[in-house]
Design a protein around this motif. Structure first.
Motif, PDB file in Angstrom:
ATOM      1  N   UNK A 221       0.830  -1.207   0.000  1.00  0.00           N
ATOM      2  CA  UNK A 221       0.000   0.000   0.000  1.00  0.00           C
ATOM      3  C   UNK A 221       0.864   1.256   0.000  1.00  0.00           C
ATOM      4  N   UNK A 222       1.977   1.227   0.729  1.00  0.00           N
ATOM      5  CA  UNK A 222       2.874   2.385   0.726  1.00  0.00           C
ATOM      6  C   UNK A 222       3.503   2.579  -0.655  1.00  0.00           C
ATOM      7  N   UNK A 223       3.830   1.493  -1.329  1.00  0.00           N
ATOM      8  CA  UNK A 223       4.370   1.605  -2.691  1.00  0.00           C
ATOM      9  C   UNK A 223       3.317   2.179  -3.624  1.00  0.00           C
ATOM     10  N   UNK A 224       2.074   1.746  -3.461  1.00  0.00           N
ATOM     11  CA  UNK A 224       0.985   2.254  -4.293  1.00  0.00           C
ATOM     12  C   UNK A 224       0.801   3.756  -4.078  1.00  0.00           C
ATOM     13  N   UNK A 225       0.788   4.183  -2.810  1.00  0.00           N
ATOM     14  CA  UNK A 225       0.601   5.605  -2.519  1.00  0.00           C
ATOM     15  C   UNK A 225       1.762   6.432  -3.064  1.00  0.00           C
ATOM     16  N   UNK A 226       2.981   5.945  -2.876  1.00  0.00           N
ATOM     17  CA  UNK A 226       4.147   6.681  -3.375  1.00  0.00           C
ATOM     18  C   UNK A 226       4.139   6.736  -4.899  1.00  0.00           C
ATOM     19  N   UNK A 227       3.741   5.651  -5.555  1.00  0.00           N
ATOM     20  CA  UNK A 227       3.668   5.631  -7.022  1.00  0.00           C
ATOM     21  C   UNK A 227       2.679   6.671  -7.528  1.00  0.00           C
ATOM     22  N   UNK A 228       1.507   6.728  -6.886  1.00  0.00           N
ATOM     23  CA  UNK A 228       0.498   7.711  -7.284  1.00  0.00           C
ATOM     24  C   UNK A 228       0.985   9.130  -7.012  1.00  0.00           C
ATOM     25  N   UNK A 229       1.668   9.327  -5.904  1.00  0.00           N
ATOM     26  CA  UNK A 229       2.195  10.657  -5.592  1.00  0.00           C
ATOM     27  C   UNK A 229       3.303  11.070  -6.549  1.00  0.00           C
ATOM     28  N   UNK A 230       3.917  10.101  -7.213  1.00  0.00           N
ATOM     29  CA  UNK A 230       4.893  10.390  -8.260  1.00  0.00           C
ATOM     30  C   UNK A 230       4.222  10.519  -9.627  1.00  0.00           C
ATOM     31  N   UNK A 231       2.890  10.424  -9.663  1.00  0.00           N
ATOM     32  CA  UNK A 231       2.164  10.672 -10.901  1.00  0.00           C
ATOM     33  C   UNK A 231       1.721   9.456 -11.668  1.00  0.00           C
ATOM     34  N   UNK A 232       2.018   8.254 -11.181  1.00  0.00           N
ATOM     35  CA  UNK A 232       1.663   7.038 -11.913  1.00  0.00           C
ATOM     36  C   UNK A 232       0.183   6.708 -11.754  1.00  0.00           C
ATOM     37  N   UNK A 233      -0.356   6.055 -12.754  1.00  0.00           N
ATOM     38  CA  UNK A 233      -1.686   5.453 -12.658  1.00  0.00           C
ATOM     39  C   UNK A 233      -1.469   4.054 -12.091  1.00  0.00           C
ATOM     40  N   UNK A 243      -5.679  -2.418   5.494  1.00  0.00           N
ATOM     41  CA  UNK A 243      -5.101  -1.202   4.929  1.00  0.00           C
ATOM     42  C   UNK A 243      -6.120  -0.487   4.044  1.00  0.00           C
ATOM     43  N   UNK A 244      -6.066   0.845   4.053  1.00  0.00           N
ATOM     44  CA  UNK A 244      -6.972   1.656   3.244  1.00  0.00           C
ATOM     45  C   UNK A 244      -6.177   2.657   2.419  1.00  0.00           C
ATOM     46  N   UNK A 245      -6.707   2.996   1.265  1.00  0.00           N
ATOM     47  CA  UNK A 245      -6.092   4.030   0.448  1.00  0.00           C
ATOM     48  C   UNK A 245      -7.194   4.753  -0.322  1.00  0.00           C
ATOM     49  N   UNK A 246      -7.037   6.067  -0.448  1.00  0.00           N
ATOM     50  CA  UNK A 246      -8.003   6.866  -1.191  1.00  0.00           C
ATOM     51  C   UNK A 246      -7.230   7.863  -2.038  1.00  0.00           C
ATOM     52  N   UNK A 247      -7.066   7.545  -3.295  1.00  0.00           N
ATOM     53  CA  UNK A 247      -6.290   8.392  -4.201  1.00  0.00           C
ATOM     54  C   UNK A 247      -6.894   8.267  -5.591  1.00  0.00           C
ATOM     55  N   UNK A 248      -7.053   9.391  -6.261  1.00  0.00           N
ATOM     56  CA  UNK A 248      -7.703   9.388  -7.575  1.00  0.00           C
ATOM     57  C   UNK A 248      -6.927   8.593  -8.618  1.00  0.00           C
ATOM     58  N   UNK A 249      -5.630   8.369  -8.376  1.00  0.00           N
ATOM     59  CA  UNK A 249      -4.817   7.638  -9.353  1.00  0.00           C
ATOM     60  C   UNK A 249      -4.656   6.156  -9.011  1.00  0.00           C
ATOM     61  N   UNK A 250      -5.307   5.704  -7.941  1.00  0.00           N
ATOM     62  CA  UNK A 250      -5.173   4.301  -7.524  1.00  0.00           C
ATOM     63  C   UNK A 250      -6.495   3.564  -7.697  1.00  0.00           C
ATOM     64  N   UNK A 251      -6.460   2.504  -8.490  1.00  0.00           N
ATOM     65  CA  UNK A 251      -7.605   1.601  -8.641  1.00  0.00           C
ATOM     66  C   UNK A 251      -7.343   0.369  -7.786  1.00  0.00           C
TER      67      UNK A 251
END
Length: 403
Positions: A221-233, A243-251
């Motif tokens: 989940x931390x890798x997913x959040x960091x990837x999205x924060x770096x601009x990745x889809x 674990x929870x995540x809420x980010x417009x770039x994460x499916x």
């Protein structure tokens, strides 16, 4: 979730009638999840009150180097304010303040903070039409942009003077949207698509029981959040986890069993640039699953297990353009086993962590990893938070993508 979520925004307000819009601007930043502090020029307080802005931002508002009415007042450190900020926005930016910014004049706290800031600086001009078009103002725009500052252009409309034309401060929602898009366009993984697997898998014994493991899914989940924060889809395929995540770039794609994860990974793999398989997938599953709850009869219970499909190896076999990253959690001969897995499964990188390292592994807020690439370059990292480890892993991936 906005790309500005969790970021520190320092809003600098100069003395123009458009300062009344900054109350709404602070609210839009807060709604986007940003942390906001405000620095005002002394004259700007004639247009909007510090009390309003401090209430909305939930932080003290600074307008002078110290409180002259309090002999015990602490110094408002412009250097600390500049270092705190991830982004500095001057809005409204008047002709006077911009001219001082362009020429290094430092006669108030906002200008001192601007000159100390190490972060990206945005400025949103606001002034009357003739002032906006004056050659000196146009030269100021040019000079500020040559410093690397980013201009958020004024819009056209009715101005305070009654004239109609360019010079209106951009609307708060448009300012935030401009910054979000600008930040996103400059991120190192913008335009990349990344698939990440996370968490455990549960292999059913009967309708009630399952075979699982202690993975929390936090690292993935931390890798997913960091990837999205770096601009990745991001496509995040996750086994059962809290674990929870809420980010417009994460499916988020929830799965349960190893077979579920295998099918989901193969569904998305062909469209991604990078696949990071951090999930703790079961190596074995029950050969037979009981339709009814298994009753407690004998003192022992014998289960026949069979191998699950190896997701990582199967993706390595069909790899085309993808960068494939695996994980190895070992207890002995760590480097030897990790190098073998790297080669056998046709990986580009493998992230090794050892259960012998205190603070690494399952159900921990920290991790200690060693990253090995297919050229056998080995980079060992110290014990860090999993959020920091995620950044280290992605930094290695970005190097490979840009090589």
């Amino acid at each position: 979730m906005s790309i500005l979520s969790g970021k520190n925004i320092l809003l600098g307000i100069s003395a123009g009638i458009a300062a009344y819009k900054t109350a709404s601007l602070v609210r839009v930043f807060i709604k986007a999840g940003a942390n906001v502090k405000v620095v005002m020029t002394p004259a700007s307080k004639d247009f909007v009150t510090p009390l309003t802005l401090s209430t909305l931002s939930k932080n003290p508002v600074h307008s002078s180097f110290y409180n002259e009415d309090d002999e015990n007042a602490e110094w408002n450190n412009h250097v600390e304010l500049g270092l705190w900020a991830d982004y500095l926005l001057v809005a409204p930016a008047t002709a006077n303040t911009m001219s001082k910014m362009a020429n290094g004049t430092c006669d108030n706290l906002l200008l001192a903070t601007y000159l100390s800031a190490k972060c990206p600086v945005y400025f949103a001009p606001a002034m009357d039409l003739d002032m906006y078009k004056h050659p000196s103002t146009l030269n100021t725009f040019k000079k500020l942009k040559s410093f690397g500052n980013i201009m958020i252009p004024a819009t056209s409309g009715e101005l305070a003077s009654g004239l109609v034309g360019q010079g209106r401060l951009a609307e708060p929602e448009d300012i935030v949207a401009f910054m979000e898009q600008d930040v996103l366009n400059k991120l190192p993984l913008k335009g990349r698509k990344i698939m990440i697997t996370a968490g455990p898998t549960y292999e059913a014994l009967d309708p009630v029981r399952f075979i699982g493991n202690h993975s929390s899914g936090k690292m993935g989940f931390e890798i997913a959040k960091a990837s999205a924060n770096f601009g990745a889809e991001v496509v995040l395929i996750t086994g059962p986890t809290h674990q929870k995540v809420n980010h417009s770039l994460i499916q988020v794609v929830p799965v349960v069993s190893a077979q579920d994860m295998y099918e989901a990974a193969h569904t998305y793999y062909k469209t991604v640039d990078v696949a990071i398989l951090s999930a703790a997938v079961a190596d074995y599953k029950p050969k037979e699953i009981s339709n009814q709850k298994i009753k407690k009869k004998d003192s022992t219970l014998v289960l026949e297990l069979e191998k699950t499909k190896d997701i990582l190896a199967s993706l390595g076999e069909i790899k085309l353009k993808q960068l494939l990253v695996g994980f190895a959690l070992e207890t002995n001969n760590e480097l030897e086993y990790a190098k073998g897995k790297l080669k056998k499964k046709n990986l580009d990188l493998i992230v090794l962590n050892s259960l012998n390292d205190k603070g690494a592994g399952f159900k921990s807020e920290t991790n200690k990893v060693t990253i090995i690439d297919k050229e056998n370059n080995i980079t060992a990292y110290k014990l860090k938070s999993k959020a920091e480890v995620a950044i280290d892993i992605l930094s290695e991936i970005i190097k490979k993508l840009n090589a």
